[in-house]
Motif scaffolding. Structure first.
Motif, PDB file in Angstrom:
ATOM      1  N   UNK A  78     -69.636   7.521 -12.873  1.00  0.00           N
ATOM      2  CA  UNK A  78     -70.121   8.520 -13.816  1.00  0.00           C
ATOM      3  C   UNK A  78     -68.946   9.405 -14.251  1.00  0.00           C
ATOM      4  N   UNK A  79     -69.012   9.893 -15.463  1.00  0.00           N
ATOM      5  CA  UNK A  79     -67.989  10.800 -15.955  1.00  0.00           C
ATOM      6  C   UNK A  79     -68.032  12.111 -15.179  1.00  0.00           C
ATOM      7  N   UNK A  80     -66.872  12.745 -15.050  1.00  0.00           N
ATOM      8  CA  UNK A  80     -66.814  14.045 -14.389  1.00  0.00           C
ATOM      9  C   UNK A  80     -67.765  15.018 -15.089  1.00  0.00           C
ATOM     10  N   UNK A  81     -68.488  15.785 -14.274  1.00  0.00           N
ATOM     11  CA  UNK A  81     -69.400  16.774 -14.831  1.00  0.00           C
ATOM     12  C   UNK A  81     -70.797  16.264 -15.084  1.00  0.00           C
ATOM     13  N   UNK A  82     -71.093  15.007 -14.670  1.00  0.00           N
ATOM     14  CA  UNK A  82     -72.459  14.492 -14.806  1.00  0.00           C
ATOM     15  C   UNK A  82     -73.358  15.221 -13.805  1.00  0.00           C
ATOM     16  N   UNK A  83     -74.343  15.919 -14.293  1.00  0.00           N
ATOM     17  CA  UNK A  83     -75.190  16.767 -13.452  1.00  0.00           C
ATOM     18  C   UNK A  83     -76.650  16.431 -13.727  1.00  0.00           C
ATOM     19  N   UNK A  84     -77.441  16.380 -12.654  1.00  0.00           N
ATOM     20  CA  UNK A  84     -78.881  16.145 -12.767  1.00  0.00           C
ATOM     21  C   UNK A  84     -79.623  17.320 -12.142  1.00  0.00           C
ATOM     22  N   UNK A  85     -80.883  17.450 -12.511  1.00  0.00           N
ATOM     23  CA  UNK A  85     -81.687  18.572 -12.039  1.00  0.00           C
ATOM     24  C   UNK A  85     -82.356  18.327 -10.709  1.00  0.00           C
ATOM     25  N   UNK A  86     -81.664  17.705  -9.777  1.00  0.00           N
ATOM     26  CA  UNK A  86     -82.208  17.484  -8.443  1.00  0.00           C
ATOM     27  C   UNK A  86     -82.391  16.019  -8.117  1.00  0.00           C
TER      28      UNK A  86
END
Length: 248
Positions: A78-86
């Motif tokens: 995944x690219x840096x900074x890929x964020x999910x909501x839990x």
């Protein structure tokens, strides 16, 4: 982890892929990473720092983790900074893309990515004057009748000749490297470069690939500057359909 907290997503791997001992992610101090297991595939995640930004420290931590994972199995980075909501959001993504992720992981098995950039050799002026008739004529004219316009015409001709020579070297280099790779992918245009290409290479062919680039570097020393990076996480080949032929 309580649902609703954001998590950094580093990679998708097979469920039986073990994490490196003491694997760490981004943050100061670096946070511990863990797996969120789906059905056959899993995501490598960590708690997301509240001040996540593209710092050099965290960019390197992200890449080091991916390279460590790739040592023991295939990785969909995944690219840096890929964020999910839990975790539940991550699990939903895994369920929705399970077959696609599994197929991509199979395609990346035992392979790494190399990136090659080619740019004109700025020290090749003597060779350009020697080999390019137009540049020789304009150079002689500028010496006979120096002036602003003569210098402009000469500079433009030199720049065009340098680009042509570098492009020729890039095409020759591609002809040598493409047979050593399972796939190639064109990268975005880079100012000053005539080639930006990535190669999907079997892990056992890493040294042969490096040696081939070294030979091309020697062969085209007065035509192009070749810069090789890798092995890298297989970003350029993670998407479905990635790996189209590249042209120079």
């Amino acid at each position: 982890m309580r649902e609703g907290h954001r998590v950094c997503v580093y990679a998708i791997i097979r469920s039986d892929h073990r994490l490196p001992v003491e694997a760490r992610g981004v943050g100061n101090p670096p946070v511990r990473v863990r797996k969120v297991d789906g059905n056959g595939v899993a995501a490598v995640v960590s708690d997301a720092p509240g001040d996540l930004r593209a710092r050099r420290r965290d960019l390197l931590a992200h890449q080091d983790l991916l390279l460590g994972l790739a040592e023991t199995g295939s990785v969909l980075p995944m690219r840096f900074g890929s964020v999910a909501g839990g975790d539940e959001a991550v699990l939903k993504q895994l369920r929705d893309g399970e077959q696609r992720y599994a197929a991509t992981l199979r395609r990346l098995d035992g392979r790494v990515e190399f990136n090659l950039k080619a740019s004109p050799d700025p020290d090749a002026l003597a060779a350009v004057v020697r080999e390019d008739r137009e540049v020789r004529q304009l150079s002689a004219a500028a010496r006979r009748r120096p002036g602003y316009e003569a210098n402009i015409r000469l500079g433009q001709a030199v720049a065009a000749a340098l680009d042509r020579r570098a492009a020729q070297a890039a095409r020759d280099t591609l002809e040598t490297l493409v047979p050593l790779a399972d796939a190639t992918a064109a990268g975005p245009d880079v100012p000053g470069c005539v080639l930006n290409a990535s190669f999907l290479v079997e892990r056992g062919l890493r040294e042969a690939f490096r040696d081939a680039v070294a030979a091309m570097t020697d062969r085209h020393r007065d035509r192009a500057v070749l810069k090789l990076a890798g092995p890298l996480p297989c970003y350029s080949f993670a998407a479905s359909g990635a790996g189209e032929p590249v042209e120079a």
